[in-house]
Enzyme design. Structure first.
Site, PDB file in Angstrom:
ATOM      1  N   LYS A   1     -21.818 -14.316  -7.423  1.00 43.74           N
ATOM      2  CA  LYS A   1     -22.317 -13.335  -6.555  1.00 43.74           C
ATOM      3  C   LYS A   1     -23.647 -13.162  -6.161  1.00 43.74           C
ATOM      4  O   LYS A   1     -24.151 -12.728  -5.060  1.00 43.74           O
ATOM      5  CB  LYS A   1     -21.413 -12.034  -6.713  1.00 43.74           C
ATOM      6  CG  LYS A   1     -20.131 -12.223  -5.973  1.00 43.74           C
ATOM      7  CD  LYS A   1     -19.419 -10.756  -5.684  1.00 43.74           C
ATOM      8  CE  LYS A   1     -18.496 -10.600  -6.924  1.00 43.74           C
ATOM      9  NZ  LYS A   1     -17.764  -9.228  -6.790  1.00 43.74           N
TER      10      LYS A   1
ATOM     11  N   ARG B   1     -14.704 -19.541 -17.055  1.00 44.08           N
ATOM     12  CA  ARG B   1     -15.020 -19.524 -15.521  1.00 44.08           C
ATOM     13  C   ARG B   1     -15.293 -20.705 -14.967  1.00 44.08           C
ATOM     14  O   ARG B   1     -15.727 -21.586 -15.716  1.00 44.08           O
ATOM     15  CB  ARG B   1     -16.075 -18.472 -15.254  1.00 44.08           C
ATOM     16  CG  ARG B   1     -17.545 -18.637 -16.016  1.00 44.08           C
ATOM     17  CD  ARG B   1     -18.497 -17.453 -15.754  1.00 44.08           C
ATOM     18  NE  ARG B   1     -18.316 -17.247 -14.355  1.00 44.08           N
ATOM     19  CZ  ARG B   1     -18.523 -15.913 -14.028  1.00 44.08           C
ATOM     20  NH1 ARG B   1     -19.142 -14.851 -15.086  1.00 44.08           N
ATOM     21  NH2 ARG B   1     -18.690 -15.484 -12.584  1.00 44.08           N
TER      22      ARG B   1
ATOM     23  N   GLU C   1     -14.577  -6.502  -7.920  1.00 41.17           N
ATOM     24  CA  GLU C   1     -15.526  -5.483  -7.154  1.00 41.17           C
ATOM     25  C   GLU C   1     -15.936  -5.846  -5.816  1.00 41.17           C
ATOM     26  O   GLU C   1     -16.495  -6.870  -5.718  1.00 41.17           O
ATOM     27  CB  GLU C   1     -16.802  -5.263  -8.077  1.00 41.17           C
ATOM     28  CG  GLU C   1     -17.708  -4.113  -7.744  1.00 41.17           C
ATOM     29  CD  GLU C   1     -19.044  -4.194  -8.546  1.00 41.17           C
ATOM     30  OE1 GLU C   1     -19.355  -5.101  -9.114  1.00 41.17           O
ATOM     31  OE2 GLU C   1     -19.451  -2.979  -8.274  1.00 41.17           O
TER      32      GLU C   1
END
Length: 557
Positions: free
Chosen positions: A274, A264, A38
């Site tokens: 983020k 992850r 994104e």
RNA sequence: UGGGGUGUCGCCAAGUUGGUAAGGCACCGGAUUUUGAUUCCGGCAUUCGCAGGUUCGAGUCCUGCCACCCCAGCCA
């Protein structure tokens, strides 16, 4: 170059599954993946893992990997981030064709699919506010309750949805929901919202839309539109897979994408989300997304870390479904590995003046020195020598510990690529620390000389005072003092464990040959580490960043 | 108390028809070295979250526990 990780075929569970699919002729043997960030922040190490996986699988199985901007929320996204993402993926060494894809490219098709769902009675417009919808969702252990609007007629739903698109309503007035199962133990299946009204301009579609599709609805369809065969994502989306499948199952596809989840990346002494990285930037704890202390690809690049080091790192970390935290030592190892072949140079970070008592005031010599110790006959540079030198402050001690291999009163050391010197005496400054050394030099001690083979305490780096280039050198250290900053439970969280010494700026002196170095070119300052000129470096004021120190197996210092 | 996951050396991670625990990082030796770097040899899990069971034999199969992670955005 790490031949081992470059040449060995990836063999984790995802590679095995793809290989099996391909061998069985699934999807006609095609392998198409995608990296779907994104554009609401900069890419970091965690993304590097996903990028290497997705592009790596495509490479390994002669397939293709798309870069797709997941741009369905104009409130948070911007083209600044999208541009940075393209730059970083390319820098890592991967290509995605001429252009990145965008979820926003599919807004019209997505809308048509939604209309189809409505027509089939599989979606409805809910006119309740956010709070009501949340209250009806139930809890982890209690089922949800159905919305009073759940049984609206197809005609009414269609009219309302068209009106939503037309801009007839304010934000939040209505949402489109998938009609699945309010009693499902999987919260994602309790009639998820798939469209919301956002009267906001989108960075790519401008004012064309005032309704925007949600992730769960958009992602699976975008994958299908692009013919993605294997949709690889992180573990937290495991619960979303039933929804991913539900949406796709309402239509028929030539290639039916399948979602596979992996864990992850977590790294010690840093944050990899983020949200946290954004806070570091916004709150001014670092100078920006590309601050060399940031675990962002832009930060690592500015720091001097080669992309190959990151690819090697991702390969060594592996792909599994178990949560784990990788030690910083592994990343450091990969960086040093990738940089070992860098040219060598001499630089003094914390200069201590040295005067050679028996070397003529006006004399000057230039020594040839190889750019790399493993290629002694290869490319050389010239190093000036004179009566006045600088050595590292740490390389002199009045009363050294037992195994000290440097300079101290009465002892001798070799100057790298030069002569052996012996310390005769020294001055002490106002602060009580040594301020200047007076040494004698053995002019027969260079290679080929009569005393070249003599045993000395060690070898130290140096520069000629009059010839050295002044430079500002930034020494970076880990940003946090705690191995798990995100796990800190105090009120400030990770903010409370920021390392106050993550940046030290020093006034260094460099050997002249370093003046020709371009920004981003990494060299090794012998015995110190790897350094490169920062993009803001100029001939008038040179600025270097330390990429990483050399491995240090000596306890002292 | 619901659902979805994961547990193999300090860290990452192989092990997929049950056959007697890869590799990498780190660490510890030792050799080479005009970088305490690099390189090079050598060492490093009788044991696979725990407890039972099946079997000639189990990290791999069965049962029961335990621990940790994720999920109640009109974020992705």
């Amino acid at each position: 170059m790490d031949e081992r990780s470059e040449q060995s075929f990836p063999d984790h569970f995802i590679a095995q599954r793809i290989r099996k699919d391909q061998q069985q002729g699934k999807h006609g043997g095609a392998v198409v993946t995608r990296f779907p960030p994104e554009p609401n922040g900069f890419l970091h190490l965690g993304h590097a893992k996903s990028i290497c996986l997705n592009f790596g699988m495509a490479e390994a199985f002669a397939g293709r990997c798309n870069l797709r901007m997941d741009d369905t929320n104009p409130a948070k996204e911007s083209s600044v981030y999208a541009d940075a993402i393209e730059r970083d993926v390319t820098w890592l060494g991967f290509s995605y064709g001429d252009h990145p894809r965008h979820a926003s490219d599919y807004f019209e098709r997505l809308f048509e699919c939604a209309v189809t769902l409505i027509e089939r009675g599989l979606a409805y417009v809910d006119s309740q506010d956010q709070e009501a919808i949340r209250a009806q969702r139930g809890t982890l252990i209690e089922p949800g309750t159905e919305s009073p609007y759940r049984s609206r007629s197809v005609e009414e739903n269609l009219a309302l949805f068209q009106a939503m698109r037309a801009g007839d309503f304010e934000d939040g007035a209505h949402v489109l929901r998938a009609k699945i199962d309010m009693g499902s133990p999987n919260l994602n299946l309790r009639d998820p919202v798939i469209y919301r009204i956002r009267r906001l301009a989108h960075q790519r579609t401008g004012d064309s839309w005032c309704i925007y599709p949600m992730y769960d609805y958009t992602h699976c369809l975008s994958d299908a539109f692009e013919g993605i065969t294997h949709s690889l994502c992180t573990l937290e989306f495991e619960d979303h897979r039933p929804l991913y499948d539900w949406v796709l199952d309402q239509f028929s596809w030539d290639v039916r994408p399948e979602q596979i989840e992996f864990s992850r990346l977590e790294l010690e002494y840093t944050v990899l989300s983020k949200r946290h990285l954004n806070a570091l930037v916004t709150e001014g704890h670092v100078a920006g997304w590309d601050d060399p202390r940031m675990p962002t690809l832009a930060g690592l690049r500015r720091r001097g870390v080669p992309p190959q080091a990151l690819r090697d790192f991702c390969g060594r970390v592996g792909i599994t479904k178990s949560d784990g935290t990788v030690e910083m030592a592994l990343l450091e190892r990969c960086i040093r590995d990738a940089l070992e072949s860098a040219p060598r140079a001499l630089a003094v970070l914390h200069p201590l003046p040295v005067e050679l008592l028996n070397y003529p005031q006006e004399r000057e010599e230039w020594f040839d020195a190889p750019l790399h110790p493993k290629a002694p006959e290869g490319a050389q540079r010239r190093i000036p020598f004179s009566r006045h030198l600088f050595i590292e402050r740490d390389d002199f001690m009045e009363t050294p510990p037992k195994k000290y291999k440097r300079l101290s009163p009465g002892e001798a050391v070799r100057l790298r690529h030069g002569y052996v010197i012996r310390c005769e005496r020294f001055d002490v400054g106002a602060d009580g620390a040594p301020s200047k050394l007076y040494c004698t030099v053995d002019l027969e001690s260079r290679a080929g000389g009569a005393t070249a083979e003599q045993k000395v305490k060690g070898v130290i780096h140096w520069v000629s005072a009059a010839h050295a280039l002044p430079a500002e050198v930034r020494l970076y250290d880990r940003l946090f003092t705690d191995p798990d900053p995100s796990g800190v439970k105090t009120e400030g969280g990770f903010r409370d464990v920021l390392n106050p010494d993550s940046l030290e700026v020093c006034a260094a002196r460099l050997e002249p040959a370093l003046g020709a170095l371009a920004p981003g070119e990494v060299v090794q300052f012998e015995r110190l580490g790897y350094f490169c000129p920062d993009p803001d470096s100029t001939e008038a004021s040179r600025r270097f960043n330390r990429t990483i120190t050399l491995r240090d197996t000596w306890g002292g210092k």
